[in-house]
Design a protein around this motif. Sequence first.
Motif, short mmCIF file in Angstrom:
data_model
loop_
_atom_site.label_atom_id
_atom_site.label_comp_id
_atom_site.label_asym_id
_atom_site.label_seq_id
_atom_site.Cartn_x
_atom_site.Cartn_y
_atom_site.Cartn_z
N GLU A 85 -13.92 -107.13 -92.22
CA GLU A 85 -14.66 -107.51 -91.01
C GLU A 85 -13.70 -107.76 -89.84
O GLU A 85 -13.94 -107.28 -88.72
CB GLU A 85 -15.49 -108.77 -91.30
CG GLU A 85 -16.41 -109.12 -90.16
CD GLU A 85 -17.16 -110.43 -90.38
OE1 GLU A 85 -16.84 -111.17 -91.33
OE2 GLU A 85 -18.07 -110.69 -89.58
N ALA A 86 -12.63 -108.50 -90.11
CA ALA A 86 -11.68 -108.81 -89.03
C ALA A 86 -11.07 -107.53 -88.47
O ALA A 86 -10.96 -107.35 -87.26
CB ALA A 86 -10.60 -109.75 -89.55
N LYS B 72 -13.73 -105.56 -86.40
CA LYS B 72 -14.01 -106.22 -85.11
C LYS B 72 -12.87 -106.01 -84.12
O LYS B 72 -13.09 -105.72 -82.95
CB LYS B 72 -14.23 -107.72 -85.33
CG LYS B 72 -15.63 -108.04 -85.83
CD LYS B 72 -15.87 -109.53 -85.81
CE LYS B 72 -17.32 -109.84 -86.15
NZ LYS B 72 -17.48 -111.21 -86.63
N LYS B 73 -11.64 -106.13 -84.62
CA LYS B 73 -10.48 -105.96 -83.73
C LYS B 73 -10.37 -104.52 -83.25
O LYS B 73 -10.03 -104.26 -82.09
CB LYS B 73 -9.20 -106.36 -84.46
CG LYS B 73 -8.99 -107.86 -84.50
CD LYS B 73 -7.61 -108.16 -85.00
CE LYS B 73 -7.38 -109.66 -85.08
NZ LYS B 73 -6.17 -109.97 -85.84
N ALA C 53 -12.85 -102.38 -82.96
CA ALA C 53 -13.94 -102.15 -82.01
C ALA C 53 -13.54 -102.66 -80.63
O ALA C 53 -13.73 -101.97 -79.61
CB ALA C 53 -15.21 -102.85 -82.51
N LYS C 54 -12.97 -103.84 -80.59
CA LYS C 54 -12.57 -104.43 -79.30
C LYS C 54 -11.49 -103.57 -78.63
O LYS C 54 -11.58 -103.25 -77.44
CB LYS C 54 -12.04 -105.85 -79.55
CG LYS C 54 -11.87 -106.64 -78.29
CD LYS C 54 -11.70 -108.13 -78.57
CE LYS C 54 -11.35 -108.81 -77.26
NZ LYS C 54 -10.19 -109.67 -77.38
N ASP D 103 -18.89 -100.96 -79.58
CA ASP D 103 -19.62 -101.92 -80.42
C ASP D 103 -19.24 -101.65 -81.88
O ASP D 103 -18.98 -100.49 -82.24
CB ASP D 103 -21.14 -101.69 -80.31
CG ASP D 103 -21.68 -102.26 -79.01
OD1 ASP D 103 -20.95 -103.08 -78.39
OD2 ASP D 103 -22.79 -101.88 -78.63
N VAL D 104 -19.30 -102.68 -82.70
CA VAL D 104 -19.01 -102.52 -84.14
C VAL D 104 -19.92 -101.46 -84.75
O VAL D 104 -19.49 -100.66 -85.58
CB VAL D 104 -19.15 -103.88 -84.87
CG1 VAL D 104 -19.24 -103.69 -86.37
CG2 VAL D 104 -17.96 -104.78 -84.53
N THR E 290 -20.67 -105.12 -92.02
CA THR E 290 -20.26 -105.49 -90.65
C THR E 290 -21.15 -104.78 -89.62
O THR E 290 -21.13 -105.13 -88.44
CB THR E 290 -18.80 -105.06 -90.34
OG1 THR E 290 -18.74 -103.62 -90.28
CG2 THR E 290 -17.83 -105.57 -91.37
#
Length: 313
Positions: A140-141, A144-145, A147-148, A153-154, A177
């Motif tokens: 997940e981490a 998310k990173k 995607a950013k 978006d995820v 996720t």
Amino acid sequence: MDRNLALEFVRVTEAAAIAAAKWVGRGDKHAADQAAVDEMRARFNQIEFAGTVVIGEGSKDEAPELYTGEKVGGGNGPEMDLAVDPLEATDSVAHGRYNAISVIVAGAKGSLLGAPDVYMDKIAAGPKAAKVIDIDASVEANIKKVAKALGKDVKDITVIVLERDRHEKLMQEIRDTGARVRTITDGDVAGAIAPSITDSGIDLLMGIGASTEAVLAAAAIKIMGGEIFARFAPKDDKQKTAIEKAGLDLKKIYSAEDLAGGDQLTFTATGVIDGPLARGVKFEGNRIVTHSVVMRASSGTVRYISTDHKVKQ
Ligand code: VTB
């Protein structure tokens, strides 16, 4: 003299890819592999350089050609270490699936990790997300990173994963996720490189594949500015012993630079069957069409080469 050997190697991967492609869908992976190996070795020996196979078809007693330690090339000219896979994804060729290539990585002496053929856990991203991935962080981490870093978006993140039972949990975690999984049956060299290719539609590679494939992918990923992290993940005691015997560190996290070091690196691949890196060989009567990628670390150039080969009548 600074010769771009990668441009000479493209003739080698083209020939090996054509030889393998003749076996697409014929259900015989050994014949496909043998055809590619024979062709690659014969073509290497037409080039004036002094190559040593560091990663190839296996140890000398396992493989008569392109074995670890074999000297190839005319013997004069630049000395290079080689990591080769004349046919990456033999099963895909036998079954007429997706994603097979013929590939050569060359580097200065000692620059390529001489890994035995064992499993490694891998995570690979393209240039924009190269600095945010962490093999020890949660799925997940990482997603998310990434995607950013990509400004997405995820739910629009796609992770490529080898379709294996061992990846059931990983795939579930990715889906949990909100991101997407794209599975491949084989070929995590092209899979790991895919996030570094603009518009491949792939943002990340995750999961366990072969260590030799990690070295091959690392060269291209490094040249394109992406990143791969890999750590040995032996599936049994035999693999564990092979890693220890090679004097390698079971705990170390290997980066692209650790796997394929320096700036004398070149990466050359030709598609056998369509995949994210290159389109496959097409037989068109009196012509054969190939698609290749040639990259060079010292200049950072990435060349896409399409070739029309005239069929000898
Ligand atoms: C992967 C895949 C390769 O080996 O690295 C895989 O990309 C790993 O081994 O194409 P398993 O098949 O045991 O999972 C290949 O399938 C073949 O080298």
